[in-house]
Design a protein around this motif. Structure first.
Motif, PDB file in Angstrom:
ATOM      1  N   LEU A   1       0.934  -1.140   0.110  1.00 49.54           N
ATOM      2  CA  LEU A   1      -0.097   0.015   0.025  1.00 49.54           C
ATOM      3  C   LEU A   1       0.862   1.242   0.131  1.00 49.54           C
ATOM      4  CD1 LEU A   1      -2.792  -0.900   2.445  1.00 49.54           C
ATOM      5  CD2 LEU A   1      -3.123  -0.579   0.149  1.00 49.54           C
ATOM      6  N   ILE A   2       2.138   1.086   0.694  1.00 45.63           N
ATOM      7  CA  ILE A   2       2.725   2.404   0.863  1.00 45.63           C
ATOM      8  C   ILE A   2       3.664   2.701  -0.639  1.00 45.63           C
ATOM      9  CG2 ILE A   2       4.893   3.412   1.828  1.00 45.63           C
ATOM     10  CD1 ILE A   2       3.711   2.175   4.583  1.00 45.63           C
ATOM     11  N   ILE A   3       3.988   1.430  -1.108  1.00 47.22           N
ATOM     12  CA  ILE A   3       4.714   1.494  -2.486  1.00 47.22           C
ATOM     13  C   ILE A   3       3.550   2.284  -3.461  1.00 47.22           C
ATOM     14  CG2 ILE A   3       5.548   0.332  -4.096  1.00 47.22           C
ATOM     15  CD1 ILE A   3       7.491   0.630  -1.726  1.00 47.22           C
ATOM     16  N   CYS A   4       2.342   1.614  -3.444  1.00 43.88           N
ATOM     17  CA  CYS A   4       1.260   2.213  -4.306  1.00 43.88           C
ATOM     18  C   CYS A   4       1.209   3.546  -4.250  1.00 43.88           C
ATOM     19  CB  CYS A   4      -0.087   1.499  -4.333  1.00 43.88           C
ATOM     20  SG  CYS A   4      -0.266  -0.242  -4.873  1.00 43.88           S
ATOM     21  N   HIS A   5       1.187   4.162  -2.846  1.00 44.69           N
ATOM     22  CA  HIS A   5       0.919   5.391  -2.539  1.00 44.69           C
ATOM     23  C   HIS A   5       2.084   6.244  -3.188  1.00 44.69           C
ATOM     24  CE1 HIS A   5       0.358   9.284  -0.465  1.00 44.69           C
ATOM     25  NE2 HIS A   5       1.668   9.203   0.068  1.00 44.69           N
ATOM     26  N   PHE A   6       3.226   5.802  -3.092  1.00 43.68           N
ATOM     27  CA  PHE A   6       4.366   6.775  -3.367  1.00 43.68           C
ATOM     28  C   PHE A   6       4.599   6.814  -5.104  1.00 43.68           C
ATOM     29  CE2 PHE A   6       6.015   6.405   0.943  1.00 43.68           C
ATOM     30  CZ  PHE A   6       6.082   7.653   1.060  1.00 43.68           C
TER      31      PHE A   6
ATOM     32  N   LEU B   1      -6.256  18.589 -11.129  1.00 43.43           N
ATOM     33  CA  LEU B   1      -6.353  17.831  -9.642  1.00 43.43           C
ATOM     34  C   LEU B   1      -7.052  16.687  -9.930  1.00 43.43           C
ATOM     35  CD1 LEU B   1      -5.751  17.734  -6.751  1.00 43.43           C
ATOM     36  CD2 LEU B   1      -7.711  19.397  -6.431  1.00 43.43           C
ATOM     37  N   ILE B   2      -8.029  16.613 -10.733  1.00 42.37           N
ATOM     38  CA  ILE B   2      -8.819  15.438 -11.163  1.00 42.37           C
ATOM     39  C   ILE B   2      -7.965  14.271 -11.912  1.00 42.37           C
ATOM     40  CG2 ILE B   2     -10.755  14.371 -12.395  1.00 42.37           C
ATOM     41  CD1 ILE B   2     -12.378  17.206 -11.900  1.00 42.37           C
ATOM     42  N   VAL B   3      -7.088  14.818 -12.739  1.00 40.01           N
ATOM     43  CA  VAL B   3      -6.273  14.053 -13.535  1.00 40.01           C
ATOM     44  C   VAL B   3      -5.242  13.278 -12.476  1.00 40.01           C
ATOM     45  CG1 VAL B   3      -4.281  13.768 -15.315  1.00 40.01           C
ATOM     46  CG2 VAL B   3      -6.290  15.042 -15.768  1.00 40.01           C
ATOM     47  N   HIS B   4      -4.669  13.951 -11.717  1.00 40.00           N
ATOM     48  CA  HIS B   4      -3.680  13.540 -10.252  1.00 40.00           C
ATOM     49  C   HIS B   4      -4.363  12.580  -9.539  1.00 40.00           C
ATOM     50  CE1 HIS B   4      -0.929  13.195  -7.340  1.00 40.00           C
ATOM     51  NE2 HIS B   4      -1.971  13.608  -6.599  1.00 40.00           N
ATOM     52  N   SER B   5      -5.717  12.740  -9.240  1.00 37.50           N
ATOM     53  CA  SER B   5      -6.251  11.796  -8.342  1.00 37.50           C
ATOM     54  C   SER B   5      -6.629  10.531  -9.041  1.00 37.50           C
ATOM     55  CB  SER B   5      -7.482  12.371  -7.905  1.00 37.50           C
ATOM     56  OG  SER B   5      -7.280  13.575  -7.113  1.00 37.50           O
ATOM     57  N   ILE B   6      -6.861  10.644 -10.468  1.00 35.02           N
ATOM     58  CA  ILE B   6      -7.161   9.416 -11.113  1.00 35.02           C
ATOM     59  C   ILE B   6      -5.973   8.584 -11.239  1.00 35.02           C
ATOM     60  CG2 ILE B   6      -7.961   8.534 -13.300  1.00 35.02           C
ATOM     61  CD1 ILE B   6     -10.154  10.599 -13.493  1.00 35.02           C
ATOM     62  N   LEU B   7      -4.812   9.302 -11.450  1.00 30.72           N
ATOM     63  CA  LEU B   7      -3.541   8.610 -11.888  1.00 30.72           C
ATOM     64  C   LEU B   7      -2.964   7.991 -10.611  1.00 30.72           C
ATOM     65  CD1 LEU B   7      -1.780  10.854 -14.168  1.00 30.72           C
ATOM     66  CD2 LEU B   7      -2.419   8.899 -14.748  1.00 30.72           C
ATOM     67  N   TYR B   8      -3.367   8.730  -9.434  1.00 33.87           N
ATOM     68  CA  TYR B   8      -2.830   8.206  -7.976  1.00 33.87           C
ATOM     69  C   TYR B   8      -3.644   6.932  -7.830  1.00 33.87           C
ATOM     70  CZ  TYR B   8      -2.795   7.934  -2.993  1.00 33.87           C
ATOM     71  OH  TYR B   8      -2.446   7.276  -1.868  1.00 33.87           O
ATOM     72  N   THR B   9      -4.721   6.552  -8.315  1.00 33.15           N
ATOM     73  CA  THR B   9      -5.361   5.212  -8.028  1.00 33.15           C
ATOM     74  C   THR B   9      -4.941   4.037  -8.898  1.00 33.15           C
ATOM     75  OG1 THR B   9      -7.295   5.705  -9.648  1.00 33.15           O
ATOM     76  CG2 THR B   9      -7.441   6.482  -7.312  1.00 33.15           C
ATOM     77  N   VAL B  10      -4.161   4.352 -10.011  1.00 33.57           N
ATOM     78  CA  VAL B  10      -3.713   3.462 -10.963  1.00 33.57           C
ATOM     79  C   VAL B  10      -2.783   2.341 -10.342  1.00 33.57           C
ATOM     80  CG1 VAL B  10      -2.090   2.975 -13.008  1.00 33.57           C
ATOM     81  CG2 VAL B  10      -3.843   4.712 -12.847  1.00 33.57           C
TER      82      VAL B  10
ATOM     83  N   ALA C   1       0.424  12.434   5.856  1.00 34.39           N
ATOM     84  CA  ALA C   1      -0.264  11.724   7.064  1.00 34.39           C
ATOM     85  C   ALA C   1      -1.890  11.227   6.613  1.00 34.39           C
ATOM     86  CB  ALA C   1       0.013  12.390   8.400  1.00 34.39           C
ATOM     87  N   LEU C   2      -2.542  12.184   6.309  1.00 37.99           N
ATOM     88  CA  LEU C   2      -3.820  11.823   6.022  1.00 37.99           C
ATOM     89  C   LEU C   2      -3.881  10.821   4.912  1.00 37.99           C
ATOM     90  CD1 LEU C   2      -5.504  15.376   6.079  1.00 37.99           C
ATOM     91  CD2 LEU C   2      -5.922  13.386   7.634  1.00 37.99           C
ATOM     92  N   HIS C   3      -3.045  10.862   3.647  1.00 42.71           N
ATOM     93  CA  HIS C   3      -2.978   9.859   2.807  1.00 42.71           C
ATOM     94  C   HIS C   3      -2.808   8.653   3.319  1.00 42.71           C
ATOM     95  CE1 HIS C   3      -3.852  12.732  -0.261  1.00 42.71           C
ATOM     96  NE2 HIS C   3      -2.531  13.324  -0.393  1.00 42.71           N
ATOM     97  N   LEU C   4      -1.654   8.462   4.192  1.00 37.16           N
ATOM     98  CA  LEU C   4      -1.389   7.077   4.568  1.00 37.16           C
ATOM     99  C   LEU C   4      -2.216   6.497   5.634  1.00 37.16           C
ATOM    100  CD1 LEU C   4       2.540   8.088   5.151  1.00 37.16           C
ATOM    101  CD2 LEU C   4       1.410   6.406   3.346  1.00 37.16           C
ATOM    102  N   ILE C   5      -2.844   7.381   6.348  1.00 34.13           N
ATOM    103  CA  ILE C   5      -3.946   6.883   7.251  1.00 34.13           C
ATOM    104  C   ILE C   5      -5.100   6.567   6.498  1.00 34.13           C
ATOM    105  CG2 ILE C   5      -5.794   7.452   8.794  1.00 34.13           C
ATOM    106  CD1 ILE C   5      -3.523   9.400   9.873  1.00 34.13           C
ATOM    107  N   LEU C   6      -5.396   7.057   5.377  1.00 35.21           N
ATOM    108  CA  LEU C   6      -6.383   6.731   4.401  1.00 35.21           C
ATOM    109  C   LEU C   6      -6.342   5.330   3.968  1.00 35.21           C
ATOM    110  CD1 LEU C   6      -8.963   7.212   2.870  1.00 35.21           C
ATOM    111  CD2 LEU C   6      -7.413   8.648   1.287  1.00 35.21           C
ATOM    112  N   LEU C   7      -4.908   5.040   3.604  1.00 34.05           N
ATOM    113  CA  LEU C   7      -4.627   3.717   3.028  1.00 34.05           C
ATOM    114  C   LEU C   7      -5.180   2.487   3.944  1.00 34.05           C
ATOM    115  CD1 LEU C   7      -1.032   4.061   1.759  1.00 34.05           C
ATOM    116  CD2 LEU C   7      -3.218   4.204   0.657  1.00 34.05           C
TER     117      LEU C   7
END
Length: 94
Positions: free
Chosen positions: A8-13, A35-44, A83-89
């Motif tokens: 999960l941490i690797i996927c996040h980074f 911002l939408i494009v970044h958020s979609i790419l983040y989920t890939v 921190a919020l992103h990592l907690i969200l994982l």
């Protein structure tokens, strides 16, 4: 469990840094589309590892909201953002 947390941490980074161009990083605070494009790419990376599931939708939407708080509205700083992103994982651990 430890292996899943590591993945999960690797996927996040990968999603937050590798798949984000410098242009998107600079403009996502000024342009909703970027911002939408970044958020979609983040989920890939999460999609490639875990497939489609409700957790993917949750992290995509909340990643968008957290980044908007940081990049667009300057309500949180970088440390709080990460921190919020990592907690969200943790949604992937339920």
């Amino acid at each position: 469990m430890i292996e899943k947390i590591f993945i999960l941490i690797i996927c996040h980074f990968i999603g937050d840094y590798v798949l984000q161009s410098n242009f998107i990083a600079i403009t996502k605070g000024k342009n909703w589309y970027h911002l939408i494009v970044h958020s979609i790419l983040y989920t890939v990376p999460f999609y490639l590892i875990f497939g489609w599931c409700w957790q993917l939708a949750v992290i995509g939407i909340l990643h968008f909201l957290i980044d908007a708080l940081k990049a667009r509205y300057s309500k949180i700083n970088y440390v709080c953002d990460q921190a919020l992103h990592l907690i969200l994982l943790c949604v992937y651990l339920v």
